[in-house]
Write an enzyme that holds these catalytic residues in place. Structure first.
Site, PDB file in Angstrom:
ATOM      1  N   SER A  21      13.500   5.134   2.986  1.00 22.55           N
ATOM      2  CA  SER A  21      14.663   3.872   3.246  1.00 22.55           C
ATOM      3  C   SER A  21      15.082   5.086   3.515  1.00 22.55           C
ATOM      4  CB  SER A  21      14.791   2.623   2.517  1.00 22.55           C
ATOM      5  OG  SER A  21      14.074   1.592   2.263  1.00 22.55           O
ATOM      6  N   THR A  66      13.167  -2.414  -3.879  1.00 20.92           N
ATOM      7  CA  THR A  66      12.078  -2.294  -3.598  1.00 20.92           C
ATOM      8  C   THR A  66      11.265  -2.357  -5.036  1.00 20.92           C
ATOM      9  OG1 THR A  66      10.344  -0.957  -2.446  1.00 20.92           O
ATOM     10  CG2 THR A  66      11.588   0.160  -3.407  1.00 20.92           C
ATOM     11  N   LYS A  70      11.474  -7.004  -6.768  1.00 19.38           N
ATOM     12  CA  LYS A  70      11.574  -7.793  -5.740  1.00 19.38           C
ATOM     13  C   LYS A  70      11.737  -9.307  -6.024  1.00 19.38           C
ATOM     14  CE  LYS A  70      10.044  -5.511  -1.261  1.00 19.38           C
ATOM     15  NZ  LYS A  70       9.127  -6.313   0.026  1.00 19.38           N
ATOM     16  N   ASN A  91      14.484  -8.766  -1.153  1.00 21.77           N
ATOM     17  CA  ASN A  91      14.662  -6.883  -0.682  1.00 21.77           C
ATOM     18  C   ASN A  91      16.337  -7.051  -0.035  1.00 21.77           C
ATOM     19  OD1 ASN A  91      14.903  -7.451   2.243  1.00 21.77           O
ATOM     20  ND2 ASN A  91      13.439  -6.400   2.571  1.00 21.77           N
ATOM     21  N   ASP A 106      11.875  -9.035   5.247  1.00 24.69           N
ATOM     22  CA  ASP A 106      10.726  -8.790   5.598  1.00 24.69           C
ATOM     23  C   ASP A 106      10.077  -9.784   6.243  1.00 24.69           C
ATOM     24  OD1 ASP A 106      10.328  -6.175   4.179  1.00 24.69           O
ATOM     25  OD2 ASP A 106       9.232  -7.428   1.905  1.00 24.69           O
ATOM     26  N   ALA A 131      -2.370 -11.427  -0.877  1.00 29.75           N
ATOM     27  CA  ALA A 131      -2.445 -12.468  -1.121  1.00 29.75           C
ATOM     28  C   ALA A 131      -0.655 -12.046  -1.988  1.00 29.75           C
ATOM     29  CB  ALA A 131      -2.736 -13.181  -1.896  1.00 29.75           C
ATOM     30  N   GLY A 132      -0.158 -11.076  -1.831  1.00 27.06           N
ATOM     31  CA  GLY A 132       0.803 -10.384  -2.631  1.00 27.06           C
ATOM     32  C   GLY A 132       2.111 -11.080  -2.149  1.00 27.06           C
ATOM     33  N   GLY A 133       3.230 -10.380  -2.421  1.00 22.10           N
ATOM     34  CA  GLY A 133       4.610 -10.225  -1.603  1.00 22.10           C
ATOM     35  C   GLY A 133       4.317 -10.505   0.352  1.00 22.10           C
ATOM     36  N   TYR A 230       1.426   1.980   6.401  1.00 24.43           N
ATOM     37  CA  TYR A 230       2.723   3.413   7.094  1.00 24.43           C
ATOM     38  C   TYR A 230       2.324   4.525   7.244  1.00 24.43           C
ATOM     39  CZ  TYR A 230       5.746   2.349   4.070  1.00 24.43           C
ATOM     40  OH  TYR A 230       6.943   2.344   2.915  1.00 24.43           O
ATOM     41  N   GLY A 251       2.347  -0.523   9.798  1.00 22.45           N
ATOM     42  CA  GLY A 251       3.312  -0.985   9.328  1.00 22.45           C
ATOM     43  C   GLY A 251       4.390  -0.794   9.676  1.00 22.45           C
TER      44      GLY A 251
HETATM   45  P1  NAP Z   1       0.889  -6.594  -3.924  1.00 24.76           P
HETATM   46  O1  NAP Z   1       2.406  -7.501  -4.120  1.00 24.76           O
HETATM   47  O2  NAP Z   1       0.431  -5.341  -5.230  1.00 24.76           O
HETATM   48  O3  NAP Z   1       0.041  -7.652  -3.041  1.00 24.76           O
HETATM   49  C1  NAP Z   1      -1.306  -7.061  -2.622  1.00 24.76           C
HETATM   50  C2  NAP Z   1      -2.186  -7.733  -2.584  1.00 24.76           C
HETATM   51  O4  NAP Z   1      -4.375  -7.379  -2.350  1.00 24.76           O
HETATM   52  C3  NAP Z   1      -2.532  -7.857  -4.605  1.00 24.76           C
HETATM   53  O5  NAP Z   1      -2.536  -9.546  -5.068  1.00 24.76           O
HETATM   54  C4  NAP Z   1      -4.115  -7.069  -4.404  1.00 24.76           C
HETATM   55  O6  NAP Z   1      -4.571  -7.936  -5.455  1.00 24.76           O
HETATM   56  C5  NAP Z   1      -4.662  -7.684  -3.118  1.00 24.76           C
HETATM   57  N1  NAP Z   1      -6.078  -6.509  -3.226  1.00 24.76           N
HETATM   58  C6  NAP Z   1      -6.049  -5.444  -3.163  1.00 24.76           C
HETATM   59  N2  NAP Z   1      -7.026  -4.311  -2.863  1.00 24.76           N
HETATM   60  C7  NAP Z   1      -8.036  -5.623  -1.738  1.00 24.76           C
HETATM   61  C8  NAP Z   1      -9.113  -6.343  -1.231  1.00 24.76           C
HETATM   62  N3  NAP Z   1      -9.384  -5.439  -0.955  1.00 24.76           N
HETATM   63  N4  NAP Z   1      -8.935  -7.330  -0.688  1.00 24.76           N
HETATM   64  C9  NAP Z   1      -8.544  -8.695  -0.778  1.00 24.76           C
HETATM   65  N5  NAP Z   1      -6.929  -8.047  -1.294  1.00 24.76           N
HETATM   66  C10 NAP Z   1      -6.805  -7.179  -1.909  1.00 24.76           C
HETATM   67  O7  NAP Z   1       1.713  -5.654  -2.502  1.00 24.76           O
HETATM   68  P2  NAP Z   1       2.908  -5.946  -1.851  1.00 24.76           P
HETATM   69  O8  NAP Z   1       4.172  -5.563  -2.231  1.00 24.76           O
HETATM   70  O9  NAP Z   1       2.082  -7.107  -0.852  1.00 24.76           O
HETATM   71  O10 NAP Z   1       2.462  -4.897  -0.421  1.00 24.76           O
HETATM   72  C11 NAP Z   1       1.620  -4.710  -0.273  1.00 24.76           C
HETATM   73  C12 NAP Z   1       0.893  -3.393   1.356  1.00 24.76           C
HETATM   74  O11 NAP Z   1       1.760  -4.104   2.319  1.00 24.76           O
HETATM   75  C13 NAP Z   1       1.207  -2.696   0.529  1.00 24.76           C
HETATM   76  O12 NAP Z   1       0.459  -1.496   0.997  1.00 24.76           O
HETATM   77  C14 NAP Z   1       2.424  -2.428   0.566  1.00 24.76           C
HETATM   78  O13 NAP Z   1       2.959  -1.031   1.297  1.00 24.76           O
HETATM   79  C15 NAP Z   1       3.043  -3.123   2.052  1.00 24.76           C
HETATM   80  N6  NAP Z   1       4.278  -3.208   2.558  1.00 24.76           N
HETATM   81  C16 NAP Z   1       4.283  -2.789   4.263  1.00 24.76           C
HETATM   82  C17 NAP Z   1       6.064  -3.175   4.330  1.00 24.76           C
HETATM   83  C18 NAP Z   1       6.156  -3.134   5.712  1.00 24.76           C
HETATM   84  O14 NAP Z   1       7.312  -3.325   6.125  1.00 24.76           O
HETATM   85  N7  NAP Z   1       5.632  -1.707   6.636  1.00 24.76           N
HETATM   86  C19 NAP Z   1       6.503  -4.206   3.536  1.00 24.76           C
HETATM   87  C20 NAP Z   1       5.519  -4.609   2.464  1.00 24.76           C
HETATM   88  C21 NAP Z   1       4.124  -4.383   2.083  1.00 24.76           C
HETATM   89  P3  NAP Z   1      -4.376  -6.910  -7.310  1.00 24.76           P
HETATM   90  O15 NAP Z   1      -3.312  -7.611  -7.799  1.00 24.76           O
HETATM   91  O16 NAP Z   1      -5.590  -7.364  -8.640  1.00 24.76           O
HETATM   92  O17 NAP Z   1      -4.906  -5.516  -6.750  1.00 24.76           O
END
Ligand code: NAP
Length: 289
Positions: A21, A66, A70, A91, A106, A131-133, A230, A251
């Site tokens: 950032s 971040t 969040k 965010n 986002d 299915a996270g954030g 990314y 990303g």
């Molecule tokens: P998060 O809240 O931790 O959510 C990720 C989810 O994916 C968790 O529930 C995790 O489960 C699950 N998961 C892990 N391995 C998996 C698999 N093999 N199959 C299905 N589900 C699985 O993370 P987030 O903040 O949403 O971010 C997710 C990704 O997006 C990260 O890589 C982040 O860098 C990226 N992102 C990019 C941007 C952008 O601007 N480009 C913005 C936000 C996020 P567990 O917790 O049980 O492991």
């Protein structure tokens, strides 16, 4: 030049030292010729409230939030935008005369990253991994893009089911199904999907050999495969997809567009990047990964 009039923006998180950032926002500050500077602060969870009080006391001009703050930050602000209300995550903090308002950029970042690809989503079958954030923000936008069928999966199946329920009830998505990660029914959906989106951290540096879907044989040339990761710029999933002739996207554009959206909120100016500038910024950031 930094002067007493210079506005201070910052990102807070823990850890924070690898955040892109500051590089992103200081590039934008130069591009839009703003009298501002953007820095990063590591804030541990126990100090989050003190940090928000500090933002008020110092009169900071804008804050990005971040991981891991969040969700937790919402309890410490004065107002939240309707999107934060729906998604339960923020965010971007916008300090103003009536206190601090929390926003989430986002969704608009994801939407604006799509540029010419938006039409692909109308009537499409989409598989969203994770299915996270991030997945929550993405599925909120998918509802507006006219997606016909959404399949969700997460390692924790309860989380996928909760998001499926929310997406169907509140995001206007007509057919949403949660499926077990690694199941045969999910493989079938992957093979038939028009768009596959990875919103899991699987494949992120340093574990770059991993892919969130086991077999690349499910990917094909009519698909768009979008990885929100990314770093690296080309994940194993994207390399597999490109090898099978699919359209691919990482990303970086979402990161850039959510950042531009934060800056619009802080300045009140209609700031936008053209396609060429976005390309320049993408290269600049890629060199800093
Ligand atoms: P998060 O809240 O931790 O959510 C990720 C989810 O994916 C968790 O529930 C995790 O489960 C699950 N998961 C892990 N391995 C998996 C698999 N093999 N199959 C299905 N589900 C699985 O993370 P987030 O903040 O949403 O971010 C997710 C990704 O997006 C990260 O890589 C982040 O860098 C990226 N992102 C990019 C941007 C952008 O601007 N480009 C913005 C936000 C996020 P567990 O917790 O049980 O492991």
């Amino acid at each position: 030049v930094i002067e007493s009039s210079t506005r201070v923006y910052a990102v807070i998180g823990d850890p924070i030292e690898h955040s892109l950032s500051p590089a992103l926002q200081n590039w934008l500050i130069r591009r839009f010729d703003l009298d501002a500077v953007y820095v990063a602060f590591r804030v541990i969870p126990d100090r989050l409230k003190a940090c928000v009080d500090g933002i008020r006391a110092l009169g900071l001009a804008g804050i990005n939030v971040t991981v891991p703050h969040k969700q937790a930050v919402i309890a410490h602000v004065d107002r939240v935008s309707p999107e934060v209300e729906r998604l339960g995550a923020a965010n971007t903090l916008v300090p103003g005369a009536e206190g601090i308002e929390a926003h989430v950029t986002d969704p608009v970042g994801f939407l604006e990253s799509l540029s010419g690809e938006r039409e692909r989503f109308r009537g499409a079958a989409v598989v969203l991994l994770g299915a996270g954030g991030a997945a929550q923000s993405v599925s909120y936008v998918l509802g507006r893009l006219g997606v016909a069928q959404l399949t969700l999966t997460d390692l924790e199946s309860g989380r996928a089911e909760r998001l499926a329920d929310l997406a169907q009830r509140s995001f206007g998505l007509p057919r949403v199904t949660a499926m077990e990660a690694g199941s045969d029914s999910l493989s079938e959906r992957l093979a038939r999907a028009d768009v596959i989106i990875n919103a899991t951290p699987v494949g992120m540096s340093p574990h770059t050999e991993r892919s969130p879907i086991g077999e690349s044989g499910l990917l094909h040339s009519k698909q768009l495969v979008y990885d929100l990761i990314y770093n690296p710029a080309t994940t194993r999933l994207l390399a597999d997809a490109a090898a099978r002739g699919a359209a691919v996207k990482n990303g970086l554009d979402m990161l850039i567009e959510q950042g531009v959206a934060s800056l619009r909120l802080w300045t009140g100016k209609p700031l936008r990047l053209g396609a060429r500038e976005r390309g320049q910024l993408r290269s600049y950031l890629q060199e800093r990964l």
